[in-house]
Design an enzyme around this catalytic site. Structure first.
Site, PDB file in Angstrom:
ATOM      1  N   THR A   1       0.740  -1.023   0.872  1.00  0.00           N
ATOM      2  CA  THR A   1       0.396   0.125  -0.539  1.00  0.00           C
ATOM      3  C   THR A   1       0.739   0.736  -0.601  1.00  0.00           C
ATOM      4  O   THR A   1       0.623   2.668  -0.231  1.00  0.00           O
ATOM      5  CB  THR A   1      -0.940  -0.518   1.106  1.00  0.00           C
ATOM      6  OG1 THR A   1      -1.723  -1.136   1.282  1.00  0.00           O
ATOM      7  CG2 THR A   1      -1.714   1.235   1.052  1.00  0.00           C
TER       8      THR A   1
ATOM      9  N   THR B   1       2.886 -10.006  14.570  1.00  0.00           N
ATOM     10  CA  THR B   1       1.618 -10.388  13.934  1.00  0.00           C
ATOM     11  C   THR B   1       1.058  -9.435  13.381  1.00  0.00           C
ATOM     12  O   THR B   1       0.400  -8.215  14.156  1.00  0.00           O
ATOM     13  CB  THR B   1       0.470 -11.023  14.609  1.00  0.00           C
ATOM     14  OG1 THR B   1       1.217 -12.967  15.065  1.00  0.00           O
ATOM     15  CG2 THR B   1      -0.866 -11.432  13.665  1.00  0.00           C
TER      16      THR B   1
END
Ligand code: ASP
Length: 345
Positions: free
Chosen positions: A13, A166
């Site tokens: 992104t 994570t």
């Protein structure tokens, strides 16, 4: 001497722009990214970059790309003080884990970052993440050694150990977390490092990169209602060498004989089965419950507090070294790059 930093741009992104027709975000060129962050010039660093020929959405990440990133770092290792990898957030924790195993004897910073909003957008988090990642990659301690000597993820307010991280949010700017390990640094007005949490290397050996990963592994998530047919089908996947089994809580699974027999048969066939918990926090303590004890008796290996991302990439790495099942099992339980804590319980 000005710090010398190499940026490896893979996509994500951070460097994306809107497709004029569909309005969906798609990867774009690195030069666009640099034009949008003029502040980089305020850092008195020498910065070079390497980019993927075709920048990717990290959903397309795979071991071939990991090799490409690892080679970009290894081939340029002696010429730079630190490395910044720009990457999409979706598989960032997998890449961080894989690189932490592939870059043996790492003693320089490899800081992975990206953003939730593209760098061209007014409220982007990409600009700050990129600048902070560069600063961390350039940071030295009092003795002049790199402050960070491992693969880490920098995102918004924290620096995390890569193979402990994570992705925890698809929306929040603080998108990452290490659920079983403290942050390596907190980013506020300044960058405050937690020196006890950072990897310490007292000896400096030459970088020992390893590029070969073996993808003959499967992941199975158990759930109430899982059938013998589906379980056996996954365990019978032709050619597999390892299974990461995502179990409940402290490493528990169904106590039904069909379930235990399926795991036992798999282990007997010489396939390594690694037990990791589905819980975000904590790890496997097989003898806390009978449901864990009987599962552990099948010959399954404890994954302790490994993240799923670290478990699957470590397995690919160990089989990629050409080791047999016994040696892979042994090494799965030993930390290679600070990815797990062996519990005494
Ligand atoms: N889909 C994007 C990627 O992982 C998401 C992001 O970068 O935040 O490349």
């Amino acid at each position: 001497m000005k710090p010398r930093i190499l940026i490896v741009y893979t996509g994500g992104t951070i460097g994306m722009i809107e497709d004029p027709v569909s309005k969906a975000l798609k990867p774009f060129d690195f030069s666009h990214l640099l034009t949008n962050v003029p502040k980089i010039k305020m850092l008195d660093y020498e910065i070079d970059n390497i980019q993927f020929t075709e920048p990717i959405d990290s959903s397309d990440m795979n071991p071939t790309y990991w090799e490409q990133i690892a080679r970009s770092i290894a081939d340029n290792y002696d010429n730079y003080d630190g490395f910044v990898v720009l990457h999409g957030t979706d598989t960032m924790a997998y890449t961080a884990s894989a690189l932490s195993f592939m870059l043996g004897n790492l003693t320089k910073p490899v800081i992975i970052t990206g953003s939730q909003l593209p760098i061209g957008e007014v409220r982007t988090d990409g600009e700050e993440n990129l600048i902070t990642a560069l600063q961390i990659a350039a940071e030295r301690d009092e003795a002049g050694n790199p402050m960070v000597r491992e693969v880490a993820i920098l995102f918004e307010n924290y620096l995390w150990r890569g193979n402990r991280s994570t992705k925890r949010s698809a929306d929040n700017f603080n998108a990452f977390k290490s659920n079983n390990y403290p942050y390596l640094a907190k980013i506020g007005l300044g960058i405050s490092f937690d020196r006890d949490a950072l990897t310490k290397h007292h000896r400096s050996l030459p970088l020992a990169p390893h590029y070969q990963l073996d993808t003959n592994v499967v992941a199975i998530e158990i759930f109430p209602g899982i059938t013998e047919r589906t379980l056996r089908h996954a365990l019978d996947t032709p050619g597999i060498k390892g299974v990461v089994l995502r179990t409940y809580g402290a490493g528990n699974g169904p106590t039904a004989e069909w379930f235990l027999a399926a795991i036992r048969d798999t282990v007997r066939r010489g396939i390594v089965v690694l037990n990791v918990t589905q819980c975000a926090n904590g790890g496997v303590h097989s003898n806390r419950y009978v449901a864990g004890d009987v599962l552990s008796a099948t010959g399954i290996i404890s994954g302790h507090d490994l993240t799923f991302e670290a478990a699957i990439t470590k397995m690919m790495y160990l089989f990629g070294l050409g080791l047999d099942a016994g040696e892979v099992s042994r090494r799965l339980a030993i930390p290679i790059a600070g990815e797990l804590t062996v519990s005494q319980k």
